[in-house]
Enzyme design. Structure first.
Site, PDB file in Angstrom:
ATOM      1  CB  SER A  32      75.129  39.306  30.797  1.00 28.70           C
ATOM      2  OG  SER A  32      74.569  40.299  31.645  1.00 28.70           O
ATOM      3  CG  HIS A  51      58.569  46.377  28.287  1.00 34.42           C
ATOM      4  ND1 HIS A  51      58.106  45.618  29.348  1.00 34.42           N
ATOM      5  CD2 HIS A  51      57.679  47.376  28.114  1.00 34.42           C
ATOM      6  CE1 HIS A  51      57.002  46.157  29.811  1.00 34.42           C
ATOM      7  NE2 HIS A  51      56.714  47.230  29.078  1.00 34.42           N
ATOM      8  CB  CYS A  72      81.048  38.790  29.940  1.00 33.00           C
ATOM      9  SG  CYS A  72      80.616  37.141  30.470  1.00 33.00           S
TER      10      CYS A  72
END
Length: 134
Positions: free
Chosen positions: A64, A69, A84
């Site tokens: 994934s 940030h 996953c």
């Protein structure tokens, strides 16, 4: 009983040394090392330097993604780790980031993603495992 397709950990890190989260190069190094710590599979990445402060970045994983940030002027970073497969990999990657940045406070939430029924889950998880995801 339901199964899930993935684990999503989000964390807001406060009280981070601004020098650790201001430059794109440092953020890149941090996320790439978190991928190694989690034994995850990097597909690609993109990072960006903000002016005058901060950086953002994402690593696309076979499992994934991991993203960050930063707001060094507020001593804050937000981090997502979504995988996953083996949930311990997501925890190891997130723990690496948190330990590396040594925040004074962490607000962390963990979500099960893609809740599926057991009878369908076996088929979906088998297909995903054959595709190399989980």
């Amino acid at each position: 009983m339901a199964k899930t397709l993935g684990l999503h950990i989000i964390a807001d890190l406060y009280g981070v040394n601004p020098d650790l989260i201001d430059r794109e190069e440092d953020i890149r190094h941090l996320l790439e090392n978190s991928v190694k710590a989690g034994e995850l599979t990097k597909i690609s990445s993109h990072f960006y330097q903000f002016n005058p402060h901060g950086a953002t970045g994402v690593i696309l994983l076979a499992e994934s993604h991991i993203s960050i940030h930063t707001w060094p002027e507020h001593k804050t970073a937000t981090v997502d780790v979504f995988t996953c497969g083996d949930p311990s990999k997501a925890y190891r990657a997130m723990d690496y980031i948190i330990n590396s940045l040594s925040p004074t406070h962490v607000d962390k939430k963990v979500f099960d993603r893609g809740i599926i029924e057991d009878s369908k889950g076996k088929d979906v998880l088998w297909i995903m495992s054959k595709a190399g995801c989980c």
